[in-house]
Each structure stands twice: as structure tokens, then as C-alpha cells.
Design a protein around this motif. Sequence first.
Motif, PDB file in Angstrom:
ATOM      1  N   ARG A 221     -16.148  13.560  -6.237  1.00 39.18           N
ATOM      2  CA  ARG A 221     -14.783  13.842  -6.690  1.00 39.18           C
ATOM      3  C   ARG A 221     -13.841  14.015  -5.501  1.00 39.18           C
ATOM      4  O   ARG A 221     -12.740  13.476  -5.474  1.00 39.18           O
ATOM      5  CB  ARG A 221     -14.795  15.122  -7.538  1.00 39.18           C
TER       6      ARG A 221
ATOM      7  N   ILE B 250      -4.759   3.494   5.491  1.00 41.26           N
ATOM      8  CA  ILE B 250      -5.964   3.570   6.320  1.00 41.26           C
ATOM      9  C   ILE B 250      -7.153   3.105   5.479  1.00 41.26           C
ATOM     10  O   ILE B 250      -7.481   3.735   4.485  1.00 41.26           O
ATOM     11  CB  ILE B 250      -6.199   5.013   6.826  1.00 41.26           C
TER      12      ILE B 250
ATOM     13  N   TYR C   9      -5.537   5.697   1.354  1.00 44.60           N
ATOM     14  CA  TYR C   9      -4.948   4.422   0.913  1.00 44.60           C
ATOM     15  C   TYR C   9      -3.426   4.494   1.019  1.00 44.60           C
ATOM     16  O   TYR C   9      -2.788   3.556   1.507  1.00 44.60           O
ATOM     17  CB  TYR C   9      -5.371   4.110  -0.526  1.00 44.60           C
ATOM     18  N   ALA C  10      -2.871   5.631   0.575  1.00 46.81           N
ATOM     19  CA  ALA C  10      -1.413   5.792   0.645  1.00 46.81           C
ATOM     20  C   ALA C  10      -0.920   5.813   2.087  1.00 46.81           C
ATOM     21  O   ALA C  10       0.243   5.544   2.356  1.00 46.81           O
ATOM     22  CB  ALA C  10      -0.997   7.063  -0.082  1.00 46.81           C
TER      23      ALA C  10
ATOM     24  N   ASN D 178     -11.079   7.414 -12.800  1.00 48.92           N
ATOM     25  CA  ASN D 178     -12.058   8.364 -12.258  1.00 48.92           C
ATOM     26  C   ASN D 178     -11.800   9.791 -12.735  1.00 48.92           C
ATOM     27  O   ASN D 178     -10.672  10.134 -13.098  1.00 48.92           O
ATOM     28  CB  ASN D 178     -12.000   8.343 -10.729  1.00 48.92           C
TER      29      ASN D 178
ATOM     30  N   ARG E 286      -7.625   6.906  -9.134  1.00 43.27           N
ATOM     31  CA  ARG E 286      -8.509   7.846  -8.433  1.00 43.27           C
ATOM     32  C   ARG E 286      -8.171   9.306  -8.709  1.00 43.27           C
ATOM     33  O   ARG E 286      -7.067   9.621  -9.150  1.00 43.27           O
ATOM     34  CB  ARG E 286      -8.412   7.605  -6.927  1.00 43.27           C
ATOM     35  N   SER E 287      -9.145  10.143  -8.366  1.00 47.79           N
ATOM     36  CA  SER E 287      -8.962  11.591  -8.464  1.00 47.79           C
ATOM     37  C   SER E 287      -7.660  12.018  -7.784  1.00 47.79           C
ATOM     38  O   SER E 287      -7.357  11.544  -6.703  1.00 47.79           O
ATOM     39  CB  SER E 287     -10.154  12.251  -7.772  1.00 47.79           C
ATOM     40  N   GLY E 288      -6.925  12.910  -8.431  1.00 45.51           N
ATOM     41  CA  GLY E 288      -5.692  13.413  -7.821  1.00 45.51           C
ATOM     42  C   GLY E 288      -4.471  12.590  -8.163  1.00 45.51           C
ATOM     43  O   GLY E 288      -3.363  12.996  -7.892  1.00 45.51           O
TER      44      GLY E 288
ATOM     45  N   ARG F 170      -8.387   0.684  -9.977  1.00 48.86           N
ATOM     46  CA  ARG F 170      -9.030   1.985 -10.186  1.00 48.86           C
ATOM     47  C   ARG F 170      -8.027   3.114 -10.004  1.00 48.86           C
ATOM     48  O   ARG F 170      -7.297   3.135  -9.012  1.00 48.86           O
ATOM     49  CB  ARG F 170     -10.171   2.133  -9.180  1.00 48.86           C
TER      50      ARG F 170
ATOM     51  N   ASP G 103     -13.295  10.778  -3.568  1.00 48.27           N
ATOM     52  CA  ASP G 103     -12.383   9.927  -4.325  1.00 48.27           C
ATOM     53  C   ASP G 103     -10.926  10.279  -4.012  1.00 48.27           C
ATOM     54  O   ASP G 103     -10.085   9.412  -3.770  1.00 48.27           O
ATOM     55  CB  ASP G 103     -12.671  10.128  -5.820  1.00 48.27           C
ATOM     56  N   ARG G 104     -10.668  11.595  -3.991  1.00 48.65           N
ATOM     57  CA  ARG G 104      -9.303  12.079  -3.700  1.00 48.65           C
ATOM     58  C   ARG G 104      -8.880  11.649  -2.292  1.00 48.65           C
ATOM     59  O   ARG G 104      -7.766  11.175  -2.083  1.00 48.65           O
ATOM     60  CB  ARG G 104      -9.293  13.599  -3.829  1.00 48.65           C
TER      61      ARG G 104
ATOM     62  N   MET H 247       0.839  -1.201   0.000  1.00 49.34           N
ATOM     63  CA  MET H 247       0.000   0.000   0.000  1.00 49.34           C
ATOM     64  C   MET H 247       0.874   1.251   0.000  1.00 49.34           C
ATOM     65  O   MET H 247       0.653   2.181  -0.751  1.00 49.34           O
ATOM     66  CB  MET H 247      -0.900   0.015   1.242  1.00 49.34           C
TER      67      MET H 247
ATOM     68  N   ILE I   5     -10.038   9.187  -0.469  1.00 45.61           N
ATOM     69  CA  ILE I   5      -9.855   7.730  -0.378  1.00 45.61           C
ATOM     70  C   ILE I   5      -8.448   7.368  -0.861  1.00 45.61           C
ATOM     71  O   ILE I   5      -7.759   6.551  -0.242  1.00 45.61           O
ATOM     72  CB  ILE I   5     -10.927   6.983  -1.207  1.00 45.61           C
TER      73      ILE I   5
ATOM     74  N   ASP J 208     -20.089   2.869  -7.612  1.00 46.03           N
ATOM     75  CA  ASP J 208     -19.390   2.473  -8.838  1.00 46.03           C
ATOM     76  C   ASP J 208     -18.118   3.289  -9.045  1.00 46.03           C
ATOM     77  O   ASP J 208     -17.127   2.787  -9.548  1.00 46.03           O
ATOM     78  CB  ASP J 208     -20.307   2.648 -10.062  1.00 46.03           C
ATOM     79  N   VAL J 209     -18.167   4.576  -8.681  1.00 43.96           N
ATOM     80  CA  VAL J 209     -16.982   5.421  -8.866  1.00 43.96           C
ATOM     81  C   VAL J 209     -15.988   5.215  -7.730  1.00 43.96           C
ATOM     82  O   VAL J 209     -14.787   5.122  -7.947  1.00 43.96           O
ATOM     83  CB  VAL J 209     -17.380   6.914  -8.967  1.00 43.96           C
ATOM     84  N   LEU J 210     -16.492   5.126  -6.503  1.00 49.55           N
ATOM     85  CA  LEU J 210     -15.581   5.109  -5.352  1.00 49.55           C
ATOM     86  C   LEU J 210     -15.096   3.700  -5.000  1.00 49.55           C
ATOM     87  O   LEU J 210     -14.061   3.537  -4.376  1.00 49.55           O
ATOM     88  CB  LEU J 210     -16.246   5.760  -4.137  1.00 49.55           C
ATOM     89  N   SER J 211     -15.847   2.703  -5.380  1.00 49.63           N
ATOM     90  CA  SER J 211     -15.524   1.283  -5.145  1.00 49.63           C
ATOM     91  C   SER J 211     -14.885   0.987  -3.787  1.00 49.63           C
ATOM     92  O   SER J 211     -13.794   0.449  -3.714  1.00 49.63           O
ATOM     93  CB  SER J 211     -14.674   0.707  -6.276  1.00 49.63           C
ATOM     94  N   ILE J 212     -15.582   1.397  -2.735  1.00 48.75           N
ATOM     95  CA  ILE J 212     -15.218   0.933  -1.391  1.00 48.75           C
ATOM     96  C   ILE J 212     -16.497   0.429  -0.714  1.00 48.75           C
ATOM     97  O   ILE J 212     -17.599   0.702  -1.192  1.00 48.75           O
ATOM     98  CB  ILE J 212     -14.540   2.026  -0.512  1.00 48.75           C
TER      99      ILE J 212
END
Lengths: 226, 266
Positions: free
Chosen positions: B151, B165, B161-162, A135, A117-119, A115, B154-155, A95, B157, B192-196
Motif C-alpha cells: 500500500r 521520476i 510519477y507526479a 488499488n 494508485r493509493s492516495g 491504474r 503504491d502511494r 506526467m 510510486i 500485479d498491484v504496483l505494475s512497475i
Amino acid sequence: MIEQTSSVRMKGVGDSLWVTVLPDSPVERIQEDLAKLFDPLRHMAHATRVVLDTGTPDSDDRYRQIHTYLKNTYQLKEIVAPKEKAKHEEKRFKMKNSDNTIAKHSRDTLVLAGRVRSGQSVSARKHLIIMGDVNPGCDLTAGGDILVLGSLLGTAAAGQPNNDEAIILALDFRPLQVKIGNVVAAGLPAKGQGMTEFAHLEDGAIVVESYLSANPFKRMPWPVVR
Amino acid sequence: MNGKIIVISSGKGGVGKTTATASIGAALAMEGKKVAVVDMDIGLRNLDVVMGLENRIVFNIVDVARSKCKLTQAAIKSRRIDNLFLIPASQSDNKDALTPQDMIRISKKMRTEFDFILMDCPAGIERGFENAVAAADEAVIVCTPEVSSVRDADRVIGLLYAKEIPSKLLINRIVPAMVERGDMLSHQDVVDVLSIDLVGLVEVDDQVVVATNSGTPLIMQNDSRAGQAFKRIAMRLNGQPDLPIEIPSTSKSLWKKIGSKIGFGK
């Protein structure tokens, strides 16, 4: 005749051999495959530590069968189950280093699954293939083509800096913006599922067409490297 | 005690993080857990107002970080719910008054005092966010069914992830009638966009405004559908992850009506 892939994988991890066993293979076949791997190692068995990963805890019957076989057949130094912590650590490491790993592999054609992701910004020196969805709010950049096997909802720049031959293809083509070489085009807002389309340059302008009906490679008599 | 730290985040402002924090915190406390809700919005605190505790603040989290007081001195006990405590933000500082290292240090202490610690994360992804997520074990991402909120979620998340968490998704302010007309994103569009994993769906509810303005817990109002949804979210976070997720809809079936009368279907 179909050649069977081995039911056992082995790799060196630290001072041990990490042996991973496919979860659904019969024990007899696993023993055969273990023999193929361990027979050449007999001369150094006494100094070899093995981490046996069957995907099940060490109290499990299957684990014990394989463990007993290895113990009785080869006089190994030690056979242990992988620590949960080690698995967890490996996941955490993955990760933490996911972005670094991508950067390291982006030297040539970059193939990613999952996926975006944004950013996030993903760039490949040559082609970029994404198996998954992209996304809105993320940037893809490639020296060659960009192929998205999923939804493309972000921004994609192919053929950077000046390759006018590049294409941008997505199974669900709904980008915010596309760029090929130096030409930029704004995406059109699409409701619902998009089409399998590709963007390419024609007379200095970006044209988007259905990939299946206007496949640009259909007329090529034999395959060439892109 | 080895408490779990859950950060309530969204990226975008005004999506209902503070209401979610107060409501989930209250619901967890009513299930018998010792809960701290922590306002991480330094300089713009409002969790105290939502919980009706603004006149009881003596110390705040910045004082704890600067060792002006003990953690237990800063924790204000809720007036209505036992086991629920608020650790307020400072109103006279800015986000730079705390560092992520401060939060890791304070969090160690908080884990020994509480079963659950809910961090109300400020909007944005700068220092306030960094402070709030510094010691988090998991995150609840609050998102409304609007493209701008999706949006930003998504950022966030991706950023979480990095930081290793794991995130769960709470979709707030769903208007079932608009979803059915096709004028609002459905919860499935957002997933569908965020897939969590989803942790709950909360529909829009006028009771939220009433509860917020009066400083009363939303979950204590049995006629509040949002309050009931937050209760179920708390149950999912508290060891019942498989509790079925109810999809808000305009028409309640006859069986559901009967079920809710006799205590099912909650």
C-alpha cells in the motif's frame, strides 16, 4: 464497405503543423492521404513549417521517402523531424499535468484508462468509468455510476450526494468500502480474483449481486440516458 | 563525470531500504564505478552503522548544505571497498535542516564527483522524502510481500510519477516456503498491484542481520543469497537491465546446484 481511417494525422503545434504518420501504412497510401491534407493548403505552403513524425529517425528510408515526396510536391517552408527533446518534453508535461488534466475533464462523465494508485482521489460530476485497476487506498467519487473495467480494490462512492439510483460495478469487485447516496457498506475481504458484481441500493441498504445473473437493466425495453 | 542519482524509497519503514542502499552501493563499487551512498535520514542516521563507518564521521550532509565543509570532506571512504563513499546524515538535526533546493544544489556537485549516487530515503512522505527525491533521476522502490508495505509503495510510486521520476521495484524479504504454502504474497501478486518493472527479488536471509551488526558488506559473503541477489540488482542498474530475474524457491534443481558450483546461475 469499410471506410479506411486516414494513415496521416495533422495538428497545429506552435508555429508548425505536426504531421504524424501511422507506422505500418504503405508509403503509397500515406502519399494519397498527405495529398488530401495538403492540396487545400497549397496557397499558404511557402509559409508552412512541417514537423514530420514517422516514429522513426530522420536517417530512416521510410522517413526520407515521405520527406522527399512532401518536399517535391509542395513548396513548404521547412520539413523537420521531431526533436527527441520535444517528445521527451511532451511526455514530461503529460506526467506533470496528469492530475490537472483529470480535474479539467471531470465536469461530466469521466473516462480514465490506467491504474489508479493509493492516495489518489478521482471524482466525476456524473458517471465515472475506469478502464484499469483501482488499488486499495484510493477514493473514487461520482455523482452517477462508477464502472470499473478491472479490479476495484479501493473505496468507491457513487450517487453523491443523494442519487439512490446509482450503481457501482466492477469486473473484479473487491472494494474496501462502497457508498451509494448516503448509505455506506464495508467490503468483504476476498481472496484471489473477485466476481463481476455490482452494488446498488435496495430498501435503503446496499446489496451486491452478480451483474450477469441479476443485470438490473435487462428488463428495460429500450435504452435511456443515465 | 555525469553521475546518476537513484533514490531508494518505500514509504513504509523497516522494509530494508538501508540494507539495500549499502548492498547495491557496494556491488556497484565492486564493478568499478565510483559510488556515493547518501543517508537522507536526518536525525535517525544508520547507514553509517550498517557500513561500519560510524566512528569516522566528521562532517555530514547538513554541514555540506550550510557550506561548513566541502562535499569531498564529508564523503567517507569505505574501509573494505575502493570507490565506495558514504555521505552521512546529521544526527543532531531534524528533517527541516535541509530543503529540496539544498539537495538540488548539492546533487549538482555530487554528479561531477561520482558515477552513481544512491539516496537512502527515510520512511514517510514528508520533508525527508521530498529532500531525498528532489534531484533523483530514478527510483528503486523497496517493498516486502505484505499488504501494508505494498500500500505504501503504491502511494510512493504515484508521488514519484507526479515528479516525473521513473520507478523500479525491488521485492525484499521473500520467504519462498511461505509463498509456496500460500501464506505470503507472491512476487507476481505484488507486481500485479504496483505494475512497475521489477529490478530484483531478494529472499529473507539471516546473513543480513550478521552483516548489519558487524558493519561488513553483505555482498562479500558468497553464501548469502540476499547478497548475491543485490549483486545482480546492481548489475541490472549498471547497464544490464535484461539480466534474468531469479525467483527464490525452496528447492534448488540439480542443474542449478551444479551451475552455482561452477559459477553459473548467479
